[in-house]
Design a protein around this motif. Structure first.
Motif, PDB file in Angstrom:
ATOM      1  N   GLU A   1       0.823  -1.204   0.000  1.00 14.23           N
ATOM      2  CA  GLU A   1       0.000   0.000   0.000  1.00 14.23           C
ATOM      3  C   GLU A   1       0.856   1.253   0.000  1.00 14.23           C
ATOM      4  N   GLN A   2       2.008   1.180   0.675  1.00 13.16           N
ATOM      5  CA  GLN A   2       2.854   2.356   0.746  1.00 13.16           C
ATOM      6  C   GLN A   2       3.375   2.724  -0.648  1.00 13.16           C
ATOM      7  N   GLU A   3       3.770   1.731  -1.399  1.00 15.06           N
ATOM      8  CA  GLU A   3       4.300   2.019  -2.732  1.00 15.06           C
ATOM      9  C   GLU A   3       3.225   2.545  -3.654  1.00 15.06           C
ATOM     10  N   GLU A   4       2.003   2.058  -3.490  1.00 17.75           N
ATOM     11  CA  GLU A   4       0.918   2.462  -4.384  1.00 17.75           C
ATOM     12  C   GLU A   4       0.454   3.869  -4.088  1.00 17.75           C
ATOM     13  N   ASP A   5       0.252   4.181  -2.795  1.00 18.19           N
ATOM     14  CA  ASP A   5      -0.356   5.452  -2.436  1.00 18.19           C
ATOM     15  C   ASP A   5       0.652   6.505  -2.016  1.00 18.19           C
ATOM     16  N   SER A   6       1.913   6.138  -1.877  1.00 20.03           N
ATOM     17  CA  SER A   6       2.873   7.127  -1.391  1.00 20.03           C
ATOM     18  C   SER A   6       3.055   8.218  -2.428  1.00 20.03           C
ATOM     19  N   PRO A   7       3.196   9.470  -1.998  1.00 20.33           N
ATOM     20  CA  PRO A   7       3.361  10.569  -2.927  1.00 20.33           C
ATOM     21  C   PRO A   7       4.746  10.583  -3.536  1.00 20.33           C
ATOM     22  N   GLN A   8       4.934  11.497  -4.457  1.00 22.30           N
ATOM     23  CA  GLN A   8       6.221  11.588  -5.103  1.00 22.30           C
ATOM     24  C   GLN A   8       7.260  12.087  -4.109  1.00 22.30           C
ATOM     25  N   LEU A   9       8.519  11.759  -4.400  1.00 13.08           N
ATOM     26  CA  LEU A   9       9.587  12.153  -3.498  1.00 13.08           C
ATOM     27  C   LEU A   9       9.673  13.661  -3.444  1.00 13.08           C
ATOM     28  N   HIS A  10      10.029  14.167  -2.247  1.00 15.30           N
ATOM     29  CA  HIS A  10      10.158  15.601  -2.102  1.00 15.30           C
ATOM     30  C   HIS A  10      11.429  16.083  -2.791  1.00 15.30           C
ATOM     31  N   HIS A  11      11.542  17.384  -2.960  1.00 12.47           N
ATOM     32  CA  HIS A  11      12.631  18.040  -3.661  1.00 12.47           C
ATOM     33  C   HIS A  11      12.664  17.636  -5.140  1.00 12.47           C
ATOM     34  N   GLN A  12      11.524  17.238  -5.691  1.00 17.24           N
ATOM     35  CA  GLN A  12      11.534  16.787  -7.063  1.00 17.24           C
ATOM     36  C   GLN A  12      11.625  17.959  -8.038  1.00 17.24           C
TER      37      GLN A  12
ATOM     38  N   TYR B   1     -13.262  14.912   4.884  1.00 18.13           N
ATOM     39  CA  TYR B   1     -12.799  16.225   5.343  1.00 18.13           C
ATOM     40  C   TYR B   1     -13.963  17.214   5.391  1.00 18.13           C
ATOM     41  N   SER B   2     -14.745  17.259   4.314  1.00 19.51           N
ATOM     42  CA  SER B   2     -15.882  18.184   4.262  1.00 19.51           C
ATOM     43  C   SER B   2     -16.974  17.787   5.254  1.00 19.51           C
ATOM     44  N   LYS B   3     -17.217  16.481   5.382  1.00 16.56           N
ATOM     45  CA  LYS B   3     -18.285  16.016   6.287  1.00 16.56           C
ATOM     46  C   LYS B   3     -17.962  16.348   7.740  1.00 16.56           C
ATOM     47  N   TRP B   4     -16.758  16.074   8.165  1.00 12.99           N
ATOM     48  CA  TRP B   4     -16.411  16.318   9.566  1.00 12.99           C
ATOM     49  C   TRP B   4     -16.305  17.802   9.867  1.00 12.99           C
TER      50      TRP B   4
ATOM     51  N   TRP C   1      -3.577  19.877  -8.095  1.00 13.80           N
ATOM     52  CA  TRP C   1      -3.610  18.718  -7.208  1.00 13.80           C
ATOM     53  C   TRP C   1      -4.250  17.513  -7.866  1.00 13.80           C
ATOM     54  N   GLU C   2      -5.193  17.741  -8.800  1.00 12.36           N
ATOM     55  CA  GLU C   2      -5.883  16.623  -9.450  1.00 12.36           C
ATOM     56  C   GLU C   2      -4.929  15.806 -10.326  1.00 12.36           C
ATOM     57  N   LYS C   3      -3.826  16.409 -10.777  1.00  7.80           N
ATOM     58  CA  LYS C   3      -2.855  15.661 -11.585  1.00  7.80           C
ATOM     59  C   LYS C   3      -2.128  14.609 -10.748  1.00  7.80           C
ATOM     60  N   HIS C   4      -2.049  14.853  -9.430  1.00  5.82           N
ATOM     61  CA  HIS C   4      -1.291  13.963  -8.548  1.00  5.82           C
ATOM     62  C   HIS C   4      -2.194  13.141  -7.627  1.00  5.82           C
ATOM     63  N   LYS C   5      -3.500  13.215  -7.798  1.00 13.38           N
ATOM     64  CA  LYS C   5      -4.414  12.542  -6.883  1.00 13.38           C
ATOM     65  C   LYS C   5      -4.216  11.036  -6.940  1.00 13.38           C
ATOM     66  N   ASP C   6      -4.417  10.389  -5.767  1.00 14.95           N
ATOM     67  CA  ASP C   6      -4.288   8.942  -5.694  1.00 14.95           C
ATOM     68  C   ASP C   6      -5.664   8.329  -5.438  1.00 14.95           C
ATOM     69  N   SER C   7      -5.686   7.032  -5.143  1.00 13.20           N
ATOM     70  CA  SER C   7      -6.953   6.309  -5.022  1.00 13.20           C
ATOM     71  C   SER C   7      -7.749   6.709  -3.789  1.00 13.20           C
ATOM     72  N   ARG C   8      -7.128   7.385  -2.825  1.00 14.02           N
ATOM     73  CA  ARG C   8      -7.839   7.741  -1.598  1.00 14.02           C
ATOM     74  C   ARG C   8      -8.320   9.187  -1.561  1.00 14.02           C
ATOM     75  N   CYS C   9      -7.973   9.975  -2.555  1.00 19.24           N
ATOM     76  CA  CYS C   9      -8.272  11.400  -2.512  1.00 19.24           C
ATOM     77  C   CYS C   9      -9.767  11.688  -2.413  1.00 19.24           C
TER      78      CYS C   9
ATOM     79  N   THR D   1      -7.550  14.813   6.360  1.00 25.26           N
ATOM     80  CA  THR D   1      -6.643  15.410   5.386  1.00 25.26           C
ATOM     81  C   THR D   1      -7.366  15.546   4.057  1.00 25.26           C
ATOM     82  N   THR D   2      -7.062  16.628   3.359  1.00 23.69           N
ATOM     83  CA  THR D   2      -7.646  16.859   2.048  1.00 23.69           C
ATOM     84  C   THR D   2      -6.548  16.944   1.004  1.00 23.69           C
ATOM     85  N   CYS D   3      -6.852  16.467  -0.189  1.00 28.21           N
ATOM     86  CA  CYS D   3      -5.885  16.510  -1.285  1.00 28.21           C
ATOM     87  C   CYS D   3      -5.909  17.848  -2.024  1.00 28.21           C
ATOM     88  N   LYS D   4      -6.858  18.685  -1.719  1.00 30.32           N
ATOM     89  CA  LYS D   4      -7.021  19.947  -2.445  1.00 30.32           C
ATOM     90  C   LYS D   4      -5.978  20.962  -1.975  1.00 30.32           C
TER      91      LYS D   4
END
Length: 351
Positions: free
Chosen positions: A91-102, A342-345, A327-335, A319-322
């Protein structure tokens, strides 16, 4: 006669071969035994006792001639190690974001470190003038210039110093100097980013490459890389910073402070210890957090794992992906689910 000589020669050769055999056995046993290195007494900085002596306005630390017991080296776990149990296999490899300082090249990051943090070896005994503190620990705040815009948070810091018994209005009696220019937010995209800080700091008559100066900072650099680019050289000043990078932090000199909001109170409550009645047993939530998840950039790895301990009952981590325009270019399966929760709570908390 010839037989005696041959017999003597054979005896000598046999004796030499026997001695060589014994010597070979000793060499083999020596190689099999582990070598015990002599015990080296480790000296830790906290084990030293320093005394100072004056010589040409320079204080130099000298360790007392005393051998102190060594302490075992401590290894603090990395934050990612603490979150590893929550990251299930794959799961970490699938959903992990891109490396920082990219978005920043290694050359650009190295140039920022070399220009902003030139004095990486600064310590109190090398970059702080203790002579200025002989008359007491006075803290001087530079007078603000006309038109200065100071954030509410930085104003609270300055007010706390002015109301303390350490504040002095006389710079000649000051042990420590604090800037009037607001350096808390050094994100160039922020509306509170102050321009021309470098020129203003270097024009101060007592700047002296930052010696005996204290600089506060909460935000540095710009999303998504946050390369800690302050926009000016800290020199020999003490940097009180939130989210400091270990590559730039100077131990026993810089100060690591928490990241607090502008709503943080100026003063705490009355002194004393908390009582049991202070923590109400009827409190519904034990832990609440809301923030952006950072699909790219520094900080992504940590916030990407927060949802594992969110239970929707007494632990609410939202947490929100927005974040950012693309941000939509980098969204993952959980966004989609994260944004919905986020909006509901938030709606529930405000009702």
């Amino acid at each position: 006669m010839q037989a005696k000589k041959r017999y003597l020669l054979v005896s000598v050769v046999a004796g030499l071969l026997f001695l060589i055999y014994l010597w070979g056995l000793q060499i083999g046993e020596f190689q099999q035994q582990p070598y015990h290195y002599p015990q080296i007494h480790q000296y830790h900085q906290q084990d030293y006792q320093y005394y100072y002596y004056q010589r040409k306005d320079v204080y130099q630390p000298q360790p007392l001639p005393q051998r102190l017991p060594s302490r075992p080296a401590r290894r603090w776990p990395e934050l990612t190690e603490l979150l590893d149990p929550y990251l299930e296999g794959g799961e970490q490899e699938e959903d992990s974001p891109q490396l920082h300082h990219q978005h920043t090249s290694p050359h650009e990051r190295r140039a920022i470190r070399d220009n902003i943090y030139k004095n990486k070896r600064c310590r109190m005994e090398t970059c702080f003038d203790f002579l200025r503190c002989q008359s007491g620990f006075g803290v001087y705040i530079y007078p603000p210039q006309r038109g200065d815009e100071i954030s509410e948070t930085y104003q609270k810091i300055l007010s706390s110093i002015r109301e303390s018994r350490f504040h002095t209005a006389d710079p000649s009696r000051a042990c420590l100097f604090v800037l009037a220019v607001d350096t808390l937010d050094r994100d160039q995209l922020s509306a509170q980013y102050v321009q021309n800080v470098r020129a203003r700091i270097h024009s101060l008559p007592t700047w002296n490459d930052g010696r005996n100066h204290l600089i506060f900072n909460l935000y540095s650099g710009t999303w998504p890389d946050y390369t800690e680019d302050l926009g000016f050289e800290v020199g020999q000043s003490i940097l009180a910073k939130a989210s400091a990078d270990v590559a730039n932090f100077r131990p026993n000199f810089d100060i690591s402070i928490p990241l607090f909001s502008k709503d943080h109170p100026l003063k705490g409550e009355s002194a004393g210890y908390p009582a049991r009645s202070d923590a109400s047993p009827s409190r519904k939530y034990q832990l609440v957090f809301k923030g952006k998840r950072y699909l790219t950039g520094i900080g992504s790895e940590t916030r990407n794992a927060l949802y594992h301990i969110h239970n929707g009952e007494d632990i609410i981590l939202l947490t929100t992906c927005k974040h950012g325009k693309d941000w939509e270019k980098h969204k993952d399966s959980r966004c989609d689910r994260d944004n919905e929760d986020y909006s509901k709570w938030l709606t529930e908390f405000h009702t």
